[in-house]
Motif scaffolding. Structure first.
Motif, PDB file in Angstrom:
ATOM      1  N   LEU A 184     -53.126  26.564 -16.222  1.00 49.19           N
ATOM      2  CA  LEU A 184     -52.870  25.122 -16.161  1.00 49.19           C
ATOM      3  C   LEU A 184     -53.624  24.400 -17.275  1.00 49.19           C
ATOM      4  N   ASN A 185     -53.388  23.094 -17.370  1.00 51.32           N
ATOM      5  CA  ASN A 185     -53.995  22.289 -18.433  1.00 51.32           C
ATOM      6  C   ASN A 185     -55.516  22.300 -18.357  1.00 51.32           C
TER       7      ASN A 185
ATOM      8  N   TRP B 133     -59.137  14.582 -14.432  1.00 49.43           N
ATOM      9  CA  TRP B 133     -58.473  15.853 -14.757  1.00 49.43           C
ATOM     10  C   TRP B 133     -58.062  16.600 -13.501  1.00 49.43           C
ATOM     11  N   ILE B 134     -58.972  16.694 -12.544  1.00 48.55           N
ATOM     12  CA  ILE B 134     -58.676  17.384 -11.291  1.00 48.55           C
ATOM     13  C   ILE B 134     -57.526  16.684 -10.558  1.00 48.55           C
ATOM     14  N   SER B 135     -57.523  15.358 -10.582  1.00 48.28           N
ATOM     15  CA  SER B 135     -56.443  14.597  -9.946  1.00 48.28           C
ATOM     16  C   SER B 135     -55.106  14.862 -10.628  1.00 48.28           C
ATOM     17  N   GLU B 136     -55.121  14.889 -11.957  1.00 50.87           N
ATOM     18  CA  GLU B 136     -53.884  15.160 -12.697  1.00 50.87           C
ATOM     19  C   GLU B 136     -53.343  16.555 -12.407  1.00 50.87           C
ATOM     20  N   LEU B 137     -54.250  17.495 -12.155  1.00 52.59           N
ATOM     21  CA  LEU B 137     -53.828  18.851 -11.816  1.00 52.59           C
ATOM     22  C   LEU B 137     -53.225  18.932 -10.401  1.00 52.59           C
ATOM     23  N   GLY B 138     -53.480  17.896  -9.610  1.00 51.56           N
ATOM     24  CA  GLY B 138     -52.959  17.864  -8.256  1.00 51.56           C
ATOM     25  C   GLY B 138     -53.847  18.450  -7.206  1.00 51.56           C
ATOM     26  N   PHE B 139     -55.155  18.572  -7.531  1.00 53.53           N
ATOM     27  CA  PHE B 139     -56.106  19.134  -6.567  1.00 53.53           C
ATOM     28  C   PHE B 139     -57.004  18.036  -6.009  1.00 53.53           C
TER      29      PHE B 139
END
Length: 205
Positions: A175-176, A199-205
């Motif tokens: 992932l990114n 970043w963690i939010s954008e990853l969906g976690f």
């Protein structure tokens, strides 16, 4: 009647006591995390930030673990021959890269079977992962895992960590990634925490 009542009362108290004990012993343990952070970090003299006693990558790794509830594993060299002075360290890192070295690390990673998401971080050394990280990639089975790279640097950004990780672990989903300046890790940690959180939010976690 009184004797019968007393016996019933005693039995009820005994059952209540057993029930309480049973409830206590059968309380499920908290679920273990399915997220792991693996990182390699260095102290000593670093570019821009000077001599540090906590590595830039370690600081970011701990922020990720704090925000995700992940377990942490630090990659430590089995033979720590890395110099503490910056110029000497870069020379050793360059030689390892030229030699395609695979330095050994100490101990073993946790059982990866229980983890679905693994953050992997290191400082950028000569535009690449430190060679010891390739030892980690090649000695462990990351198949089916979500791998999320992060780097610390002073101008080289993520430096292709994601593509190189995907090449080293072709059966994983990469992932990114996130790139953090070492100077910020040392001197502007609130900014880094915000970056990690976003970043963690954008990853969906």
């Amino acid at each position: 009647m009184k004797k019968g009542f007393a016996l019933l009362l005693a039995a009820a108290l005994m059952l209540t006591g057993c029930g309480s004990a049973s409830a206590s012993t059968n309380t499920p343990a908290p679920a273990e995390t399915d997220t792991l952070v693996i990182y390699f970090s260095r102290t000593g003299e670093q570019y821009v930030v000077g001599v540090i006693d906590k590595g830039n990558t370690a600081i970011v790794a701990e922020m990720i673990a704090e925000q995700t509830g992940a377990d942490l594993f630090e990659v430590l060299p089995e033979d720590d021959h890395y110099p503490m002075t910056y110029d000497a360290l870069t020379d050793v890192a360059k030689q390892e890269q030229t030699d395609k070295a695979r330095p050994a690390y100490s101990g073993e990673l946790p059982d990866l079977g229980g983890y679905s998401t693994i953050y992997i971080g290191a400082p950028v050394w000569w535009g690449d992962w430190p060679m010891i990280m390739y030892t980690v990639f090649e000695n462990n089975d990351f198949s089916g895992k979500k791998l999320i790279p992060f780097s610390t640097h002073e101008g080289s950004g993520l430096s292709g960590f994601d593509k190189k990780l995907q090449s080293a672990c072709p059966d994983a989903e990469v992932l990114n990634g996130l790139a953090v300046r070492g100077n910020d890790a040392q001197n502007n940690q609130e900014k880094v925490k915000e970056s990690v959180s976003g970043w963690i939010s954008e990853l969906g976690f």
